[in-house]
Enzyme design. Structure first.
Site, PDB file in Angstrom:
ATOM      1  N   GLU A 296      32.255  31.797  27.688  1.00  0.00           N
ATOM      2  CA  GLU A 296      31.928  32.780  28.727  1.00  0.00           C
ATOM      3  C   GLU A 296      33.194  33.341  29.362  1.00  0.00           C
ATOM      4  OE1 GLU A 296      28.200  30.084  30.341  1.00  0.00           O
ATOM      5  OE2 GLU A 296      30.168  30.025  31.306  1.00  0.00           O
ATOM      6  N   CYS A 367      44.588  43.373  59.889  1.00  0.00           N
ATOM      7  CA  CYS A 367      45.246  42.906  61.106  1.00  0.00           C
ATOM      8  C   CYS A 367      45.727  41.474  60.999  1.00  0.00           C
ATOM      9  CB  CYS A 367      44.292  43.053  62.276  1.00  0.00           C
ATOM     10  SG  CYS A 367      43.767  44.749  62.462  1.00  0.00           S
TER      11      CYS A 367
END
Ligand code: LLP
Length: 438
Positions: A296, A367
């Protein structure tokens, strides 16, 4: 257009071509195109930040995976998922690994047949299991005893046409060479059932007891992500074989985890190399050739297919300290540097072959001081406010882990191919940020 030149020996040189998507090419004016689309023009047309995926690159990697593993191979959709990506992986013959109800929903909406889906999750809810079972997903990867309880309650109630096929996820007891946050093969893990403790054996007995409502088709193990050392996979197979072979099961799914190069100097095995190594380790470990060995891959399919484009907004020079270059995205579109200390490269698509003698710190607009995208990014000397700046190899776990921190709308995703650009995911608007507020 020509493909960029050979590998770069020094630190002042142009961006290394191997880090760029398959169709990347520099025009006579020095500008970079991908899929025949000029990146600076694209940025001006669709805005920034934007994830630009080279569709041909994605298709090549999917075909490589199918060629190497056969049709049982599934794309790990957590790396990057939208309708266009789910359809593309399916068109190229891959199954899809989904690990939540949300990923399942997107895959089904994209029209991927449920039988081509593998459902993962260490805490699947009854609702997720019921949706998957009713839809007829191809494999459910059982992760815990509680999940077995849930399946035993649920399956008889649903009146399914046949017993659902399941794989059992086991932890082979190996510490793969990678960041501890993305290591999953060790005994001390929230995922799967341990071999050493006997839990995996106990789970097999329950899943195979007479009257079991599910059909155990095989074993699954995923040892971690961003692994360069094929020896880690080889070791896992050695440890698994002693458990797996006596069970005489038809399938062994070895998960994902193949690493990719993010920065200059890194090299990673190809998907084909990886498949060859896995198969040969299986033979050495005595796993019969009749067993369907599948995998996968997520990152190895999508990472190098995409480049993120940003616009440079502020340049702050601190003499003797560093130069901060602020762009219009940041940890909300690429949290990997903050989470795992991951490195990236930087370059200017308007001058893709240019030397990059200047070292800057590429930061976002969030921020906090930790909002760093590239700590030591190299750029041409004439970098200026308003430039379109690129970070390559951002196709995996960037958009999929993006957030709205500081109410920054998530970027657009575009696919480029044959000189055309299509929007796969539109840029979020400020109103999108309010769509769930009362
Ligand atoms: N299969 C399972 C069961 C997985 O848990 C994963 C990844 C994969 C396949 C695909 O692994 P890949 O081929 O992409 O390495 N956010 C992290 C990576 C987390 C991986 C989680 N599981 C990062 O950005 O590095």
């Amino acid at each position: 257009m020509t493909r960029p030149g050979g590998p770069s020996p020094g630190r002042r040189t142009a961006i290394e071509p191997s880090l760029l998507p398959a169709t990347a090419a520099i025009g006579p004016d020095g500008r970079l195109g991908v899929g025949g689309v000029d990146l600076v023009e694209l940025a001006h047309d669709v805005g920034t930040p934007v994830f630009v995926y080279d569709e041909e690159h994605l298709r090549q990697r999917c075909r490589e995976a199918v060629g190497a593993f056969g049709e049982g191979v599934a794309y790990a959709s957590k790396a990057f998922l939208c309708l266009a990506m789910a359809r593309l992986a399916h068109e190229e013959g891959m199954g899809l690994d989904v690990s939540t109800g949300g990923e399942l929903h997107v895959a089904l909406r994209a029209g991927v047949p449920a039988a081509r889906l593998v459902l993962h999750g260490n805490n699947k809810s009854e609702e997720e299991l019921a949706t998957a079972l009713t839809a007829g997903v191809g494999r459910i990867v059982v992760d815990s005893f509680d999940e077995i309880d849930r399946l035993e309650r649920l399956v008889p109630r649903l009146g399914l046409p046949s017993r659902p096929l399941v794989l059992l996820r086991v932890t082979p007891g190996i510490e793969a060479h990678t960041h501890e946050y993305v290591r999953t093969g060790q005994e001390d893990s929230k995922f799967g059932l341990g071999l050493a403790s006997g839990a995996a054996g106990e789970a097999v007995r329950r899943l195979r007891r007479p009257g079991s409502p599910v059909d155990l088709a095989g074993i699954h193990a995923h040892i971690g992500s961003q692994i360069f050392a094929l020896s880690s996979f080889e070791r896992a197979i050695e440890l698994l074989a002693g458990f797996f072979v006596p069970l005489d099961l038809p399938e062994l799914n070895l998960g994902g985890g193949l690493g990719v190069a993010y920065v200059e100097g890194e090299t990673a095995p190809s998907i084909a190399d990886w498949a060859t190594a896995l198969r040969s380790s299986c033979r050495t470990a005595g796993i019969p050739a009749s067993v369907r060995v599948s995998a996968e891959p997520g990152r190895a399919i999508v990472a190098a297919a995409a480049i993120t484009l940003y616009t440079v907004g502020t340049i702050k020079e601190l003499p003797g300290i560093r130069t901060y270059v602020s762009v219009d995205g940041g940890m909300s579109d690429n949290p990997r540097p903050v989470l795992y200390g991951s490195g990236y490269e930087t370059f200017l698509p308007r001058a893709a072959a240019a030397q990059r003698p200047r070292t800057v710190t590429l930061v976002g607009k969030h921020c906090e001081s930790g909002d760093v995208i590239v700590r030591d990014g190299r750029v041409p000397a004439d970098l200026a406010v308003g430039d379109i700046l690129a970070t390559p190899v951002t196709g995996a776990y960037g958009h999929s882990m993006a957030s709205n921190y500081n109410k920054v709308p998530r970027p657009a995703v575009v696919f480029v191919r044959d000189g055309a650009c299509r929007v796969a995911v539109r840029r979020e608007t400020f109103d999108d940020l309010l769509r769930n507020d009362d």
